[in-house]
Write a protein that holds these residues in place. Structure first.
Motif, PDB file in Angstrom:
ATOM      1  N   CYS A   1       0.450   0.027   8.271  1.00 49.23           N
ATOM      2  CA  CYS A   1       1.086  -0.897   7.333  1.00 49.23           C
ATOM      3  C   CYS A   1       0.112  -2.015   6.966  1.00 49.23           C
ATOM      4  O   CYS A   1      -0.532  -2.593   7.849  1.00 49.23           O
ATOM      5  CB  CYS A   1       2.347  -1.511   7.950  1.00 49.23           C
TER       6      CYS A   1
ATOM      7  N   MET B   1       3.008  -6.390   5.216  1.00 46.93           N
ATOM      8  CA  MET B   1       4.186  -5.560   5.414  1.00 46.93           C
ATOM      9  C   MET B   1       4.466  -5.415   6.902  1.00 46.93           C
ATOM     10  O   MET B   1       3.586  -5.582   7.739  1.00 46.93           O
ATOM     11  CB  MET B   1       3.992  -4.174   4.783  1.00 46.93           C
TER      12      MET B   1
ATOM     13  N   CYS C   1       6.985   1.010   5.904  1.00 45.03           N
ATOM     14  CA  CYS C   1       6.367  -0.305   5.770  1.00 45.03           C
ATOM     15  C   CYS C   1       7.165  -1.074   4.714  1.00 45.03           C
ATOM     16  O   CYS C   1       7.414  -0.557   3.622  1.00 45.03           O
ATOM     17  CB  CYS C   1       4.914  -0.182   5.311  1.00 45.03           C
TER      18      CYS C   1
ATOM     19  N   ASP D   1       7.684  -4.971   2.728  1.00 41.49           N
ATOM     20  CA  ASP D   1       7.152  -6.314   2.487  1.00 41.49           C
ATOM     21  C   ASP D   1       7.898  -7.328   3.351  1.00 41.49           C
ATOM     22  O   ASP D   1       9.129  -7.326   3.402  1.00 41.49           O
ATOM     23  CB  ASP D   1       7.317  -6.699   1.018  1.00 41.49           C
TER      24      ASP D   1
ATOM     25  N   CYS E   1       8.520  -1.311  -0.576  1.00 39.53           N
ATOM     26  CA  CYS E   1       8.302  -0.522   0.621  1.00 39.53           C
ATOM     27  C   CYS E   1       7.132   0.434   0.391  1.00 39.53           C
ATOM     28  O   CYS E   1       6.654   0.587  -0.738  1.00 39.53           O
ATOM     29  CB  CYS E   1       9.554   0.284   0.986  1.00 39.53           C
TER      30      CYS E   1
END
Length: 274
Positions: free
Chosen positions: A40, A44, A51, A53, A271
């Motif tokens: 990630c 993130m 993953c 944010d 994501c």
């Protein structure tokens, strides 16, 4: 001599075994989640198998020379190329549609989170109704602020126009309402994802269909309107002016608007598959 050497090797092996038993393995086994976390990006967090944010997104606008510069969070991203950015201490982008949010995530090498990803990430490892725990705690997230439309555009809703009122740039510029990302330090999951409840509604990738009531709990009135809202967009979490009108905490969902809808309350985060 050979017997003496053999005894010496046995002693070394015994001592080595004792050291291993005493100290334990040199390195612990690597779990699948460890590898995913390392994949990630720094902005993130690894949560709900993806993953995500850590912060609600702001927009960066790509200029003709290819350079990126911050886009005003209170303006409509009508034309141009925009890239989503997850950063602490900035005002996140409102006034954005699901279509525009998806494009900004794609331009950042990411995607909009699915409803199920968003919901599982919000409930976290504790599987709680709020990002921080099972019970509502006043002031932990940016919710329950006075009705800003009424303050700026009068108390008669029938007089509020879509462009002039709901998309008034002043709504997200007014101090004390929309907060900077991460400002509510207690509104965070165990994985380190902030503001999933409150601040801005967050678009997810789903469209309304019959399966939505299997993905999260729905209030009876919302469940009854699934049929008339088929194909519409979905946003989650509530914003600074809501509390539990459409569900409590992570269960807050709105699915009555087209994917092209936007107003001062609509934001997003991205994501990415690890």
């Amino acid at each position: 001599m050979a017997r003496s050497k053999s005894r010496w090797l046995s002693a070394v092996l015994l001592v080595g075994s004792a050291l291993v038993l005493a100290l334990g393995p040199v390195a612990r086994p690597v779990r699948a989640s460890d590898g995913a976390r390392s994949l990630c990006p720094l902005e993130m967090a690894f949560t709900a198998g993806v993953c995500m944010d850590r912060y609600e997104a702001r927009l960066l606008e790509r200029g003709t020379d290819g350079a990126l510069s911050p886009f005003p969070h209170f303006e409509r991203p009508k034309q141009g190329v925009f890239v989503a950015e997850s950063r602490a201490g900035v005002r996140p982008q409102g006034y954005i549609s699901q279509i525009e949010a998806a494009s900004a995530c794609q331009n950042a090498g990411k995607r909009l989170c699915s409803l199920s990803e968003w919901y599982r990430a919000c409930r976290g490892e504790r599987d709680a109704r709020y990002p921080y725990g099972a019970e509502y705690v006043r002031g932990r997230c940016n919710v329950g602020k006075p009705h800003l439309l009424s303050l700026l555009h009068g108390s008669e809703p029938r007089a509020w126009s879509y462009e002039g009122a709901f998309n008034d740039p002043e709504l997200d510029r007014r101090a004390g309402f929309l907060a900077e990302t991460g400002a509510y330090s207690g509104c965070v999951t165990n994985a380190g994802v902030f503001d999933l409840v409150g601040n801005l509604h967050e678009w997810v990738a789903d469209r309304v269909d019959a399966s939505i009531e299997k993905k999260l709990p729905l209030q009876a009135g919302i469940r009854a309107r699934i049929g008339r809202n088929l194909g519409k967009g979905v946003f989650m979490g509530g914003f600074f002016g809501t509390t539990n009108e459409h569900g409590s905490g992570c269960e807050f969902v709105t699915m009555a608007h087209e994917r092209s809808y936007h107003d001062y309350s609509t934001g997003f985060r991205c994501c990415k598959d690890p």
